[in-house]
Structures are given as structure tokens and as C-alpha cells.
Write a protein that holds these residues in place. Structure first.
Motif, PDB file in Angstrom:
ATOM      1  N   TYR A   1       0.840  -1.206   0.000  1.00  0.00           N
ATOM      2  CA  TYR A   1       0.000   0.000   0.000  1.00  0.00           C
ATOM      3  C   TYR A   1       0.871   1.249   0.000  1.00  0.00           C
ATOM      4  O   TYR A   1       0.605   2.214  -0.728  1.00  0.00           O
ATOM      5  CB  TYR A   1      -0.912  -0.020   1.232  1.00  0.00           C
ATOM      6  N   LEU A   2       1.940   1.215   0.776  1.00  0.00           N
ATOM      7  CA  LEU A   2       2.826   2.375   0.858  1.00  0.00           C
ATOM      8  C   LEU A   2       3.553   2.627  -0.455  1.00  0.00           C
ATOM      9  O   LEU A   2       3.755   3.780  -0.862  1.00  0.00           O
ATOM     10  CB  LEU A   2       3.844   2.173   1.986  1.00  0.00           C
ATOM     11  N   THR A   3       3.946   1.541  -1.143  1.00  0.00           N
ATOM     12  CA  THR A   3       4.704   1.720  -2.387  1.00  0.00           C
ATOM     13  C   THR A   3       3.802   1.987  -3.587  1.00  0.00           C
ATOM     14  O   THR A   3       4.093   2.867  -4.396  1.00  0.00           O
ATOM     15  CB  THR A   3       5.567   0.479  -2.666  1.00  0.00           C
ATOM     16  N   SER A   4       2.709   1.245  -3.717  1.00  0.00           N
ATOM     17  CA  SER A   4       1.900   1.328  -4.941  1.00  0.00           C
ATOM     18  C   SER A   4       0.825   2.408  -4.894  1.00  0.00           C
ATOM     19  O   SER A   4       0.458   2.957  -5.939  1.00  0.00           O
ATOM     20  CB  SER A   4       1.238  -0.032  -5.225  1.00  0.00           C
ATOM     21  N   ILE A   5       0.315   2.744  -3.725  1.00  0.00           N
ATOM     22  CA  ILE A   5      -0.749   3.754  -3.619  1.00  0.00           C
ATOM     23  C   ILE A   5      -0.197   5.096  -3.139  1.00  0.00           C
ATOM     24  O   ILE A   5      -0.493   6.141  -3.722  1.00  0.00           O
ATOM     25  CB  ILE A   5      -1.871   3.278  -2.671  1.00  0.00           C
ATOM     26  N   LEU A   6       0.614   5.070  -2.104  1.00  0.00           N
ATOM     27  CA  LEU A   6       1.167   6.316  -1.562  1.00  0.00           C
ATOM     28  C   LEU A   6       2.486   6.702  -2.215  1.00  0.00           C
ATOM     29  O   LEU A   6       3.058   7.751  -1.885  1.00  0.00           O
ATOM     30  CB  LEU A   6       1.346   6.194  -0.043  1.00  0.00           C
ATOM     31  N   ASN A   7       2.985   5.861  -3.109  1.00  0.00           N
ATOM     32  CA  ASN A   7       4.161   6.178  -3.926  1.00  0.00           C
ATOM     33  C   ASN A   7       5.419   6.469  -3.110  1.00  0.00           C
ATOM     34  O   ASN A   7       6.259   7.280  -3.492  1.00  0.00           O
ATOM     35  CB  ASN A   7       3.884   7.371  -4.864  1.00  0.00           C
ATOM     36  N   TYR A   8       5.570   5.799  -1.980  1.00  0.00           N
ATOM     37  CA  TYR A   8       6.829   5.869  -1.247  1.00  0.00           C
ATOM     38  C   TYR A   8       7.841   4.936  -1.910  1.00  0.00           C
ATOM     39  O   TYR A   8       7.471   3.938  -2.542  1.00  0.00           O
ATOM     40  CB  TYR A   8       6.633   5.436   0.210  1.00  0.00           C
ATOM     41  N   THR A   9       9.108   5.244  -1.780  1.00  0.00           N
ATOM     42  CA  THR A   9      10.136   4.348  -2.298  1.00  0.00           C
ATOM     43  C   THR A   9      10.222   3.105  -1.406  1.00  0.00           C
ATOM     44  O   THR A   9       9.649   3.065  -0.304  1.00  0.00           O
ATOM     45  CB  THR A   9      11.509   5.041  -2.317  1.00  0.00           C
ATOM     46  N   ASN A  10      10.966   2.104  -1.879  1.00  0.00           N
ATOM     47  CA  ASN A  10      11.118   0.885  -1.087  1.00  0.00           C
ATOM     48  C   ASN A  10      11.742   1.169   0.273  1.00  0.00           C
ATOM     49  O   ASN A  10      11.309   0.631   1.295  1.00  0.00           O
ATOM     50  CB  ASN A  10      11.969  -0.132  -1.853  1.00  0.00           C
ATOM     51  N   ASP A  11      12.780   2.007   0.289  1.00  0.00           N
ATOM     52  CA  ASP A  11      13.437   2.338   1.555  1.00  0.00           C
ATOM     53  C   ASP A  11      12.496   3.112   2.468  1.00  0.00           C
ATOM     54  O   ASP A  11      12.414   2.844   3.675  1.00  0.00           O
ATOM     55  CB  ASP A  11      14.715   3.144   1.306  1.00  0.00           C
ATOM     56  N   GLU A  12      11.773   4.075   1.920  1.00  0.00           N
ATOM     57  CA  GLU A  12      10.838   4.862   2.724  1.00  0.00           C
ATOM     58  C   GLU A  12       9.715   3.975   3.265  1.00  0.00           C
ATOM     59  O   GLU A  12       9.316   4.098   4.430  1.00  0.00           O
ATOM     60  CB  GLU A  12      10.244   5.991   1.889  1.00  0.00           C
ATOM     61  N   SER A  13       9.203   3.078   2.426  1.00  0.00           N
ATOM     62  CA  SER A  13       8.130   2.174   2.863  1.00  0.00           C
ATOM     63  C   SER A  13       8.614   1.246   3.963  1.00  0.00           C
ATOM     64  O   SER A  13       7.887   0.989   4.937  1.00  0.00           O
ATOM     65  CB  SER A  13       7.630   1.352   1.672  1.00  0.00           C
ATOM     66  N   THR A  14       9.840   0.749   3.828  1.00  0.00           N
ATOM     67  CA  THR A  14      10.404  -0.115   4.864  1.00  0.00           C
ATOM     68  C   THR A  14      10.533   0.644   6.181  1.00  0.00           C
ATOM     69  O   THR A  14      10.221   0.113   7.254  1.00  0.00           O
ATOM     70  CB  THR A  14      11.780  -0.640   4.421  1.00  0.00           C
ATOM     71  N   MET A  15      10.976   1.897   6.112  1.00  0.00           N
ATOM     72  CA  MET A  15      11.133   2.697   7.321  1.00  0.00           C
ATOM     73  C   MET A  15       9.785   2.971   7.982  1.00  0.00           C
ATOM     74  O   MET A  15       9.652   2.865   9.206  1.00  0.00           O
ATOM     75  CB  MET A  15      11.841   4.009   6.976  1.00  0.00           C
ATOM     76  N   ILE A  16       8.762   3.298   7.191  1.00  0.00           N
ATOM     77  CA  ILE A  16       7.431   3.559   7.757  1.00  0.00           C
ATOM     78  C   ILE A  16       6.845   2.281   8.348  1.00  0.00           C
ATOM     79  O   ILE A  16       6.275   2.279   9.451  1.00  0.00           O
ATOM     80  CB  ILE A  16       6.496   4.137   6.676  1.00  0.00           C
ATOM     81  N   TYR A  17       6.992   1.167   7.624  1.00  0.00           N
ATOM     82  CA  TYR A  17       6.465  -0.125   8.077  1.00  0.00           C
ATOM     83  C   TYR A  17       7.055  -0.505   9.430  1.00  0.00           C
ATOM     84  O   TYR A  17       6.332  -0.863  10.368  1.00  0.00           O
ATOM     85  CB  TYR A  17       6.789  -1.190   7.025  1.00  0.00           C
ATOM     86  N   HIS A  18       8.379  -0.404   9.545  1.00  0.00           N
ATOM     87  CA  HIS A  18       9.019  -0.816  10.798  1.00  0.00           C
ATOM     88  C   HIS A  18       8.857   0.232  11.896  1.00  0.00           C
ATOM     89  O   HIS A  18       8.895  -0.123  13.083  1.00  0.00           O
ATOM     90  CB  HIS A  18      10.495  -1.134  10.544  1.00  0.00           C
ATOM     91  N   SER A  19       8.663   1.494  11.538  1.00  0.00           N
ATOM     92  CA  SER A  19       8.331   2.504  12.547  1.00  0.00           C
ATOM     93  C   SER A  19       6.958   2.211  13.145  1.00  0.00           C
ATOM     94  O   SER A  19       6.743   2.374  14.361  1.00  0.00           O
ATOM     95  CB  SER A  19       8.343   3.905  11.928  1.00  0.00           C
ATOM     96  N   PHE A  20       6.034   1.774  12.298  1.00  0.00           N
ATOM     97  CA  PHE A  20       4.707   1.377  12.765  1.00  0.00           C
ATOM     98  C   PHE A  20       4.802   0.200  13.741  1.00  0.00           C
ATOM     99  O   PHE A  20       4.182   0.207  14.818  1.00  0.00           O
ATOM    100  CB  PHE A  20       3.828   1.016  11.562  1.00  0.00           C
ATOM    101  N   ILE A  21       5.593  -0.807  13.398  1.00  0.00           N
ATOM    102  CA  ILE A  21       5.738  -1.963  14.285  1.00  0.00           C
ATOM    103  C   ILE A  21       6.494  -1.564  15.553  1.00  0.00           C
ATOM    104  O   ILE A  21       6.209  -2.058  16.648  1.00  0.00           O
ATOM    105  CB  ILE A  21       6.439  -3.119  13.559  1.00  0.00           C
ATOM    106  N   PHE A  22       7.483  -0.670  15.394  1.00  0.00           N
ATOM    107  CA  PHE A  22       8.211  -0.168  16.574  1.00  0.00           C
ATOM    108  C   PHE A  22       7.240   0.437  17.579  1.00  0.00           C
ATOM    109  O   PHE A  22       7.280   0.128  18.776  1.00  0.00           O
ATOM    110  CB  PHE A  22       9.241   0.877  16.142  1.00  0.00           C
ATOM    111  N   LEU A  23       6.358   1.300  17.095  1.00  0.00           N
ATOM    112  CA  LEU A  23       5.386   1.927  17.991  1.00  0.00           C
ATOM    113  C   LEU A  23       4.432   0.888  18.573  1.00  0.00           C
ATOM    114  O   LEU A  23       4.037   0.983  19.748  1.00  0.00           O
ATOM    115  CB  LEU A  23       4.610   3.010  17.237  1.00  0.00           C
ATOM    116  N   SER A  24       4.084  -0.123  17.776  1.00  0.00           N
ATOM    117  CA  SER A  24       3.178  -1.177  18.245  1.00  0.00           C
ATOM    118  C   SER A  24       3.778  -1.949  19.416  1.00  0.00           C
ATOM    119  O   SER A  24       3.047  -2.419  20.299  1.00  0.00           O
ATOM    120  CB  SER A  24       2.859  -2.147  17.103  1.00  0.00           C
ATOM    121  N   TYR A  25       5.097  -2.115  19.428  1.00  0.00           N
ATOM    122  CA  TYR A  25       5.746  -2.852  20.506  1.00  0.00           C
ATOM    123  C   TYR A  25       6.364  -1.951  21.565  1.00  0.00           C
ATOM    124  O   TYR A  25       6.896  -2.450  22.564  1.00  0.00           O
ATOM    125  CB  TYR A  25       6.802  -3.799  19.934  1.00  0.00           C
ATOM    126  N   PHE A  26       6.315  -0.640  21.346  1.00  0.00           N
ATOM    127  CA  PHE A  26       6.744   0.307  22.372  1.00  0.00           C
ATOM    128  C   PHE A  26       5.585   0.631  23.315  1.00  0.00           C
ATOM    129  O   PHE A  26       5.787   0.848  24.515  1.00  0.00           O
ATOM    130  CB  PHE A  26       7.258   1.593  21.715  1.00  0.00           C
TER     131      PHE A  26
END
Length: 708
Positions: free
Chosen positions: A38-63
Motif C-alpha cells: 500500500y505504501l509503495t503502490s498507492i502512496l508512492n513511497y520508495t522501497n526504503d521509505e516504505s520499509t522505514m514507515i512499516y518498521h516505525s509502525f511496528i516499533f510503535l506497536s511494541y513500544f
């Protein structure tokens, strides 16, 4: 006790908690499965940006479990904490679903709304994480219902994997199989369905409200533990050394009870082993990000059944195999490990870490196979490439240039020539002769010209003709050849148009099928290499299909030549040249790396949870549980940092993580060698020192426990 346990029925309230967990995990894992796409194909983030957002989301989920535990244990209680944060969770799902539908909004607005939704979801799922299982445990009377409690935890874990299994398969199907809001992907449908499951989870949880045993919030255990640590550190800094103090935490005994000090000591020993946990989570969590992005470069079609495995659907393997491994723990997996001397918890963790190392080595090997080899030009050497734009053979002659074979270039073919220039940019004279089938062109039998050769570079030339007098010429294609493949594995394409064809923007590359993707040829006017999607394209000119077999594979460099046909129609035709070709492998080649990571995951999670529970003092288990969740948060933060560094090649990043995991395994082995296992039992204190419970700690080697 067995007679008492038979008289006590298993509480019905736990079934509401189990069903709530199944629906909530369905939501969470379904959302995670499709999030990076969704981040790459709809919101047009790059692979690196999408990876950072994805893992930031999980980081907050476990923080957030740390704050959830504080709210549950000290303020609201588990029931109210779960209910209130579940509502925040559901609202976040609704916001994210709405953002995926907001095509009329600007991209920045759509991105902002999506991030707000993800933050709400992370706060909700993280906040309820430490409450669900512990609320279920509160429903049992211990130790009389210890066996029934064990069954509850088994059902609870199975509910997690069943919810994950269904959602990781279904969510990719929903986002891919339907079209909505003018897109070939229907993320609103996928997000909407998982949102309904979260709303269902809340409804199920509320239905059991009258059956729950709701324990009141207790003392501020987490705050006291942190306070004991910070007070001990401060006293150690400001106090003079004393031989009477064996441990720096003993300095806190004038403010905290003996039980609080001894429990904090035991907790820190467990926390020392947690130092090695984050790196494992960093590798584990990349199944939903980097591995999914790797799968987008692979072929998921299953011949014979007309169905395609979606890139994000490969994650379904994880809960499926994990569920099978969990059921075979005691009878198969652990007995096999025991035969190799792997019996103790930290030994099992070392083995699981080693499996994670192997998993990422396999990932790196697969990534290397997908990308294939790249042209490497020696620094002292140069090369030039000639593309033949004619339907006849061309012979290249030169007195100073060493030629391979007889220097012939096939019709509509290409040839590569290497040369070592005496300076940074050398000039070489060559002659080109076309055979008699191209005799209608001026100077077809003798074209005398010079080519430039630069050290460490490749320069391409196009043999074409002018439209005015049909004179043959060798034209340099703008810029040096670029053999660096994009990190995301997309094909690199440049388009070169013959001089006798007007580039009026009427040429278009269009994908085949119902969901068309098009590239206007005018965007390639400067003859730069440009990233494009891979797949089968057709070349259309003036509404007429010129060619329908332009098949672009991942990690490949392409040059598309468009020339005027030599036939009667004199219409344009195309020729596609591929260099540094990648490999379009089947997606099931990811199975070995998934199997290794699943084995690592199942052993790691089961062992680390058991280790954290049994080695933690009874009154401080919530603190240890929150710190355990924090290791997952830190692991995702590691991925964010590494992604921000942006390795030039993805295979290098995989090798880096593999090496980091190996170093972490050695660290865990060192910690294991120095760790002394403990066992805890509680007895009422004979004295009245703050009415604490006295926790008795012994080395496990000195204490024989039943079943141990």
C-alpha cells in the motif's frame, strides 16, 4: 489438588478473550501483510521509505505495551484498558480505510491521513497487547486450575496463529482480485474487511463483560522497579565505595524493601540476556517488508490452476508452518534438539539465532540470483557498443581496434568492442560496411567515422540514416551507459528513436491486460535510462499496435530501438535489446528462507517467553513482559536505521543483517555461558517488613522441580 481442579470448571469468560484475540490478530496481521505494498503502490513511497514507515509502525506497536502495562496495572485495570484502547484501534482502522479511498485528495493529504490511522492502530494494538493474555490468566484460580490455565494459553496462541493464517491469505486476495475507485488494486476492500474484524473483536469482548474477573489495579510495580534501578545508580555515583556492598543495587535498600531490591537484581540478570533479542526481531520482522518487496520481483503463477501467489501472500507460510511446529514441540522438535545437547532455554535461543543467520544468507543468495551479474568495466579499459538499425549485416573495420571474430553485426543486432585508450578519452577511427541488401542507402559500403572511448565507461552508438537523403550515419546515444541496476529491482529502459522518425509523442508503451499502465515515449526523449515496471508491453503508435512482445523482466537493463521499416509500408518497428539480464524466478524459491525463519521464530518465541516468565520474580513479571515487548520495538528501530543508511545493493543489506545476526549469536553464547539459572517460589514473610512477600531464589542446579 487434582480433586479440587476437577471441581472447578473452566471459566466461560476465557472464550470471549480467545475469540477477541483471534479477531484482533486477524486485523493486525492482515493489515501488516499488505501495508508495505500500500505504501509503495498507492502512496508512492520508495522501497526504503516504505520499509522505514512499516518498521516505525511496528516499533510503535511494541513500544506501547509498556504504557499499556502501566495503565492496566496502576490506573484503569486490564478490562478498561483493553476496551478503551481497542476503540482507538478501531478508529485507526476506519481512518486508514478512508485514506485508501481518498483518491480525490492530494497525495500528501492521503499520506498524512494514512499515517494518522497507522499511529492510532499502533497505539491501540500495543496498548492492549500486555492485557489480553493476563486478563485471561486472571480468570483462573491458582494453583488449583494450573492445568486449565495451560490449556487456555495453548488455545490463546492457536487463536493468534489461526487469525494470522486466515488474514495473511485473505487480505492479499481482497486487495488484488477486485478493482475499486479507478484502481486495479482494491486496498479499501482489504482494509475494510480487517476493520470489520476489529469491530467484531470489540463487540465480542463487551459481550463477556459480566463474566470477567476484574482485578483492581495494584501498586506501581513498574515505577518502583525503575525507581529502584535509578536510585541505585545515583547512589553508586555519589557514594564512596564500600566492601560491605556486594551489588550496587544494595545501595537502594535504605529506600526500597529487601524484596524489591532482590527482585530488581534478578530482573536485571534476565534483562542482560535481552540485549541479544532486538537483532533477532530485526530479521524476523522483515518478512513483511523486505521479503515482500523481494517477492514482487518474482513469478507467482501456478501453471494448470490459473491462480497466482501474491507477493504479500507468501507470508501465509509462516502461521501455517508455525502452527504445525507448535503442535509438534514436545513430541518432535524439542526431542530432536535434545539429542544434540540443546536442552536449556538459552541454548535453544542460540540455535534459533543460527537459523535466522541461515535464513538471511539464503535471502541474499536469492537476491543475487534475481539480479544476476552486472557489467564491470576495468578502470583502464573502455568499451563502445554499436546498435545496428538496419536489416542487413554490418562489418566493422579498424586498424587500431582489436575485433572479436570478423567484426560483423547481425541485422538489427548489436556488438560490443573493448579498447584500452592511451588517455582518459581516446578517439578511434573505424569503417563500417553494409552488405548489398542495404544498397539503396548512400555510402552503405564505406562509412568512415570516429568513436570516443572513455576509461571505465561504456558508450553506445546507433547506426541509422537521415530522413532527408537516406545517408547512413553512426550517432552517439546521449550519455554514458549506466549498468547500475535500481535497488528495487525494476527494469532500466532507454528508448532510442531513429533520425528518420519524428518523435511527436504519439508513441506509447502500454501493458497488456485489463489494467493498463502506459509510458509516453516523449518522456524518454533525452535517451536516459528510466525505471519502469516489469511485465509484457505493447508499442502503440497513432492508435495502432506496432509490437506486442516487449517483455521486460526485473533487474535487467534494456535499450528499445524504434526505426522505420524497410518494407513497403515504411511504418515504424521496434527492436528490444537486453543487457545484464536478471532472472524472473518463481516465488516459491523463497520457501527455504521462510522455513528457516519459521523454525527460528517458533523456537525463539516459545523459549524466550518461557525463559522470561520462569526467570522473572513473581511480583515483577509485568515489568519483564513490558521489557520483552520493548526488544521487539528496538529490533524494528534497527531496521529503520539500516534502511536510512540505504545500502546501494539490497543483497549487501541482507549480508549485513546476516553478519549482525551472527555477531549477536556469539554475544548470546557468551551471555549463556555466564548466566546462572534460577527458580522462584513464594512464601509469606515471618517478619512485618513492609508486609512484603519474601521471594526465595535458588540456583536451578540446587533445586529439583517436578517435570524439570
Amino acid at each position: 489438588m487434582e480433586t479440587t481442579e476437577k471441581k472447578l470448571k473452566s471459566p466461560k469468560s476465557v472464550w470471549f478473550i480467545v475469540c477477541n484475540e483471534l479477531c484482533e490478530r486477524f486485523n493486525y496481521y492482515g493489515l501488516r501483510t499488505i501495508l508495505v505494498l500500500y505504501l509503495t503502490s498507492i502512496l508512492n513511497y520508495t522501497n526504503d521509505e516504505s520499509t522505514m514507515i512499516y518498521h516505525s509502525f511496528i516499533f510503535l506497536s511494541y513500544f506501547m505495551p509498556l504504557f499499556g502495562a502501566i495503565l492496566a496495572d496502576s490506573y484503569w485495570g486490564k478490562f478498561k484498558t483493553m476496551l478503551r484502547l481497542s476503540i482507538v484501534y478501531a478508529v485507526g482502522n476506519v481512518i486508514l480505510t478512508g485514506a485508501s479511498m481518498a483518491n480525490s485528495f492530494t497525495l500528501n493529504s492521503q499520506r498524512t491521513i494514512s499515517i494518522v490511522g497507522l499511529i492510532c492502530i499502533a497505539v491501540g494494538t500495543g496498548g492492549i497487547k500486555p492485557c489480553a493474555s493476563t486478563l485471561g490468566g486472571d480468570q483462573f484460580q491458582l494453583p488449583e486450575q494450573q492445568h486449565q490455565l495451560a490449556k487456555f494459553f495453548s488455545r490463546f496462541i492457536i487463536a493468534i496463529y489461526v487469525g494470522s493464517l486466515i488474514s495473511t491469505f485473505l487480505a492479499p486476495e481482497l486487495r488484488k482480485s477486485a478493482q475499486c475507485f479507478g484502481s486495479d488494486k482494491c486496498f479499501p476492500l482489504a482494509f475494510g474487511v480487517v476493520s470489520l474484524l476489529m469491530i467484531s473483536a470489540i463487540v465480542i469482548f463487551i459481550l463477556g463483560r459480566k463474566l470477567y474477573v476484574k482485578r483492581k489495579p495494584e501498586n506501581h510495580v513498574i515505577f518502583k522497579t525503575f525507581g529502584c534501578i535509578f536510585y541505585g545508580v545515583r547512589k553508586k555515583i555519589v557514594s564512596t565505595p564500600s566492601n560491605e556492598v556486594h551489588h550496587w543495587l544494595d545501595l537502594a535498600s535504605n529506600k526500597f524493601s529487601k524484596t524489591e531490591v532482590s527482585d530488581t537484581k534478578a530482573a536485571l540478570e534476565v534483562l542482560y540476556t535481552f540485549i541479544a533479542y532486538p537483532v533477532f526481531w530485526a530479521l524476523y520482522e522483515q518478512q513483511g517488508s523486505r521479503w515482500t518487496l523481494q517477492a514482487t520481483l518474482m513469478d507467482g503463477k501456478l501453471d494448470g490452476i490459473g491462480w497466482e501467489i501474491k507477493p504479500d501472500q507468501m507470508q501465509t507460510i509462516h502461521p501455517l508452518l508455525a502452527l504445525l511446529l507448535i503442535l509438534s514441540f514436545d513430541r518432535v522438535l524439542f526431542p530432536i534438539l535434545a539429542k544434540f545437547g540443546i536442552r536449556r532455554p538459552l541454548q535453544k535461543l542460540i540455535f534459533s539465532n543460527s537459523m535466522a543467520v541461515i535464513a538471511f544468507l539464503l535471502t541474499a543468495v536469492l537476491q543475487y540470483k534475481i539480479f544476476g551479474s552486472s557489467t564491470a568495466i576495468p578502470i583502464a579499459e573502455g568499451q563502445f557498443v554499436v546498435y545496428n538499425g538496419f536489416d542487413c549485416n554490418v562489418r566493422v573495420l579498424s586498424s587500431s581496434l582489436p575485433l572479436v571474430g570478423n567484426g560483423d553485426i547481425d541485422p538489427l543486432g548489436s556488438a560490443k568492442f573493448k579498447y584500452t585508450p592511451h588517455s582518459d578519452n581516446g578517439i578511434v577511427n573505424i569503417r563500417l560496411k553494409l552488405n548489398e541488401s542495404c544498397g539503396s542507402y548512400i555510402n552503405y559500403d564505406n562509412l568512415d567515422t570516429n568513436v570516443t572511448i572513455a576509461r571505465g565507461e561504456s558508450i553506445s552508438y546507433f547506426l541509422t540514416s537521415s530522413s532527408a537523403n537516406k545517408e547512413i550515419k553512426l550517432r552517439r546515444i546521449n550519455h554514458y551507459d549506466n549498468f547500475i541496476k535500481p535497488k528495487n529491482g525494476q527494469p532500466n529502459l532507454r528508448i532510442v528513436i531513429a533520425d528518420d522518425i519524428e518523435n511527436d509523442g504519439s508513441f506509447t508503451l502500454v501493458t497488456a491486460g485489463k489494467n493498463q499502465l502506459s509510458y509516453n515515449i516523449s518522456s524518454f526523449a533525452n535517451e536516459y535510462f528510466k525505471q519502469v515496471a516489469f511485465g509484457n508491453f505493447s508499442l502503440v503508435h497513432g492508435g495502432k499496435r506496432i509490437s506486442s512482445n516487449i517483455n521486460l523482466k526485473p533487474a535487467t537493463i534494456y535499450t528499445l530501438i524504434i526505426r522505420r521499416s524497410d518494407g513497403d509500408s515504411h511504418g515504424p518497428e521496434s527492436k528490444l535489446y537486453a543487457t545484464d539480464e536478471g532472472n524472473y524466478l518463481h516465488i516459491l524459491w523463497q520457501t527455504p528462507q521462510y522455513v528457516c525463519m519459521i523454525v527460528a521464530d517458533v523456537i525463539f518465541i516459545a523459549t524466550s517467553i518461557e525463559f522470561s516468565f520462569t526467570e522473572a520474580p513473581p511480583r515483577i513479571k509485568s515489568f519483564i513482559s513490558a521489557c520483552y515487548s520493548m526488544t521487539q520495538a528496538v529490533g524494528n528501530l534497527v531496521v529503520v536505521i539500516v534502511s536510512a543508511l540505504s545500502f546501494r545493493k539490497q543483497v549487501h543489506e541482507y549480508l549485513f543483517f546476516s553478519g549482525l545476526m551472527l555477531a549477536d549469536t556469539l554475544l548470546l553464547a557468551y551471555l549463556s555461558n555466564n548466566y546462572k539459572y534460577k527458580a522462584f517460589r513464594q512464601q509469606l514473610s515471618d517478619d512485618n517488613d513492609k508486609n512484603d512477600e519474601n521471594t526465595v531464589v535458588t540456583n536451578q542446579s540446587e533445586l529439583q522441580l517436578d517435570g524439570k
